[in-house]
Design a protein around this motif. Sequence first.
Motif, PDB file in Angstrom:
ATOM      1  N   PRO A  43       0.787  -1.236   0.000  1.00 12.53           N
ATOM      2  CA  PRO A  43       0.000   0.000   0.000  1.00 12.53           C
ATOM      3  C   PRO A  43       0.821   1.289   0.000  1.00 12.53           C
ATOM      4  O   PRO A  43       0.472   2.236  -0.699  1.00 12.53           O
ATOM      5  CB  PRO A  43      -0.847  -0.112   1.267  1.00 12.53           C
ATOM      6  CG  PRO A  43      -0.970  -1.585   1.489  1.00 12.53           C
ATOM      7  CD  PRO A  43       0.335  -2.173   1.034  1.00 12.53           C
ATOM      8  N   ARG A  47       0.607   4.114  -2.890  1.00 13.07           N
ATOM      9  CA  ARG A  47       0.301   5.533  -2.630  1.00 13.07           C
ATOM     10  C   ARG A  47       1.355   6.437  -3.259  1.00 13.07           C
ATOM     11  O   ARG A  47       1.026   7.462  -3.845  1.00 13.07           O
ATOM     12  CB  ARG A  47       0.168   5.789  -1.133  1.00 13.07           C
ATOM     13  CG  ARG A  47      -1.140   5.313  -0.547  1.00 13.07           C
ATOM     14  CD  ARG A  47      -1.343   5.804   0.867  1.00 13.07           C
ATOM     15  NE  ARG A  47      -0.607   5.023   1.835  1.00 13.07           N
ATOM     16  CZ  ARG A  47      -1.056   3.897   2.398  1.00 13.07           C
ATOM     17  NH1 ARG A  47      -2.223   3.420   2.055  1.00 13.07           N
ATOM     18  NH2 ARG A  47      -0.315   3.260   3.276  1.00 13.07           N
ATOM     19  N   TYR A  70     -15.468  -0.062  -5.407  1.00 14.36           N
ATOM     20  CA  TYR A  70     -15.433   0.750  -4.188  1.00 14.36           C
ATOM     21  C   TYR A  70     -15.110  -0.124  -2.970  1.00 14.36           C
ATOM     22  O   TYR A  70     -15.616  -1.224  -2.830  1.00 14.36           O
ATOM     23  CB  TYR A  70     -16.769   1.460  -3.968  1.00 14.36           C
ATOM     24  CG  TYR A  70     -16.751   2.301  -2.717  1.00 14.36           C
ATOM     25  CD1 TYR A  70     -16.081   3.506  -2.701  1.00 14.36           C
ATOM     26  CD2 TYR A  70     -17.365   1.868  -1.548  1.00 14.36           C
ATOM     27  CE1 TYR A  70     -16.027   4.277  -1.555  1.00 14.36           C
ATOM     28  CE2 TYR A  70     -17.327   2.627  -0.403  1.00 14.36           C
ATOM     29  CZ  TYR A  70     -16.651   3.833  -0.403  1.00 14.36           C
ATOM     30  OH  TYR A  70     -16.588   4.581   0.737  1.00 14.36           O
ATOM     31  N   GLY A  71     -14.275   0.395  -2.094  1.00 12.80           N
ATOM     32  CA  GLY A  71     -13.930  -0.295  -0.859  1.00 12.80           C
ATOM     33  C   GLY A  71     -12.747  -1.228  -0.969  1.00 12.80           C
ATOM     34  O   GLY A  71     -12.274  -1.751   0.032  1.00 12.80           O
ATOM     35  N   SER A  72     -12.253  -1.433  -2.177  1.00 14.13           N
ATOM     36  CA  SER A  72     -11.102  -2.321  -2.384  1.00 14.13           C
ATOM     37  C   SER A  72      -9.809  -1.501  -2.341  1.00 14.13           C
ATOM     38  O   SER A  72      -9.835  -0.276  -2.264  1.00 14.13           O
ATOM     39  CB  SER A  72     -11.236  -3.034  -3.723  1.00 14.13           C
ATOM     40  OG  SER A  72     -11.182  -2.082  -4.770  1.00 14.13           O
ATOM     41  N   THR A  73      -8.694  -2.192  -2.406  1.00 18.08           N
ATOM     42  CA  THR A  73      -7.398  -1.501  -2.357  1.00 18.08           C
ATOM     43  C   THR A  73      -7.269  -0.433  -3.445  1.00 18.08           C
ATOM     44  O   THR A  73      -6.850   0.691  -3.136  1.00 18.08           O
ATOM     45  CB  THR A  73      -6.239  -2.523  -2.438  1.00 18.08           C
ATOM     46  OG1 THR A  73      -6.344  -3.415  -1.328  1.00 18.08           O
ATOM     47  CG2 THR A  73      -4.882  -1.822  -2.401  1.00 18.08           C
ATOM     48  N   SER A  75      -9.533   1.464  -4.863  1.00 16.67           N
ATOM     49  CA  SER A  75     -10.320   2.659  -4.524  1.00 16.67           C
ATOM     50  C   SER A  75      -9.800   3.309  -3.252  1.00 16.67           C
ATOM     51  O   SER A  75      -9.852   4.534  -3.125  1.00 16.67           O
ATOM     52  CB  SER A  75     -11.818   2.342  -4.414  1.00 16.67           C
ATOM     53  OG  SER A  75     -12.126   1.666  -3.227  1.00 16.67           O
ATOM     54  N   ASN A  76      -9.306   2.525  -2.307  1.00 17.29           N
ATOM     55  CA  ASN A  76      -8.735   3.118  -1.093  1.00 17.29           C
ATOM     56  C   ASN A  76      -7.504   3.951  -1.420  1.00 17.29           C
ATOM     57  O   ASN A  76      -7.324   5.047  -0.871  1.00 17.29           O
ATOM     58  CB  ASN A  76      -8.394   2.031  -0.074  1.00 17.29           C
ATOM     59  CG  ASN A  76      -9.624   1.358   0.485  1.00 17.29           C
ATOM     60  OD1 ASN A  76     -10.725   1.898   0.445  1.00 17.29           O
ATOM     61  ND2 ASN A  76      -9.446   0.154   1.003  1.00 17.29           N
ATOM     62  N   CYS A  79      -8.798   7.108  -3.113  1.00 15.74           N
ATOM     63  CA  CYS A  79      -9.405   8.046  -2.151  1.00 15.74           C
ATOM     64  C   CYS A  79      -8.347   8.757  -1.328  1.00 15.74           C
ATOM     65  O   CYS A  79      -8.492   9.928  -0.985  1.00 15.74           O
ATOM     66  CB  CYS A  79     -10.410   7.322  -1.262  1.00 15.74           C
ATOM     67  SG  CYS A  79     -11.915   6.858  -2.150  1.00 15.74           S
ATOM     68  N   TYR A  80      -7.259   8.075  -1.035  1.00 14.78           N
ATOM     69  CA  TYR A  80      -6.128   8.712  -0.359  1.00 14.78           C
ATOM     70  C   TYR A  80      -5.600   9.860  -1.216  1.00 14.78           C
ATOM     71  O   TYR A  80      -5.325  10.944  -0.736  1.00 14.78           O
ATOM     72  CB  TYR A  80      -5.029   7.674  -0.103  1.00 14.78           C
ATOM     73  CG  TYR A  80      -3.688   8.260   0.252  1.00 14.78           C
ATOM     74  CD1 TYR A  80      -3.408   8.674   1.539  1.00 14.78           C
ATOM     75  CD2 TYR A  80      -2.691   8.408  -0.721  1.00 14.78           C
ATOM     76  CE1 TYR A  80      -2.171   9.220   1.867  1.00 14.78           C
ATOM     77  CE2 TYR A  80      -1.461   8.947  -0.412  1.00 14.78           C
ATOM     78  CZ  TYR A  80      -1.209   9.349   0.879  1.00 14.78           C
ATOM     79  OH  TYR A  80       0.006   9.899   1.183  1.00 14.78           O
ATOM     80  N   THR A  91     -15.607   5.257  -8.947  1.00 14.39           N
ATOM     81  CA  THR A  91     -15.422   3.811  -8.866  1.00 14.39           C
ATOM     82  C   THR A  91     -16.451   3.085  -9.722  1.00 14.39           C
ATOM     83  O   THR A  91     -17.398   3.693 -10.205  1.00 14.39           O
ATOM     84  CB  THR A  91     -15.533   3.317  -7.413  1.00 14.39           C
ATOM     85  OG1 THR A  91     -16.870   3.531  -6.957  1.00 14.39           O
ATOM     86  CG2 THR A  91     -14.554   4.042  -6.507  1.00 14.39           C
TER      87      THR A  91
END
Length: 135
Positions: A43, A47, A70-73, A75-76, A79-80, A91
């Motif tokens: 991760p 990023r 949405y909600g998966s690595t 998309s996370n 979103c960061y 998404t």
Amino acid sequence: MTVGVLIITHGNIGSSLLDTTNDMLGSCPLQLKILRVTRASHPDALRQQTKEMINCLNTGQGVLILTDMYGSTPSNIACYAADEQQVRVVTGLNLPMLIRVLNYPFLSLTKLAEKAISGGREGVYTCLTTNEGTE
């Protein structure tokens, strides 16, 4: 100048969708990069790669990030990155969404995000067979 597009997906989903879109449209009218996320991806590295890709893609008009779920690595990570100025995340990436985005290369970031959402939603149907609906 146009909005840049960053696709962040599991495995080869993004590459496959882009290859198909390029076959259909003949070319890619927007500056676009793909970040492939695998089980082995770290991760923090994702990023960092995302920030670097955003900086490369943003020529002043912003960056639209498209992710598969949405909600998966993916998309996370997106979103960061959305904390950055001039970044929007959508998404649920599918082929109609990507085609819609690439058909409107001169829209603003906000309008392009709206087109992505409408393309994704309007590309989902229930197809009836000739036998359905006759009972």
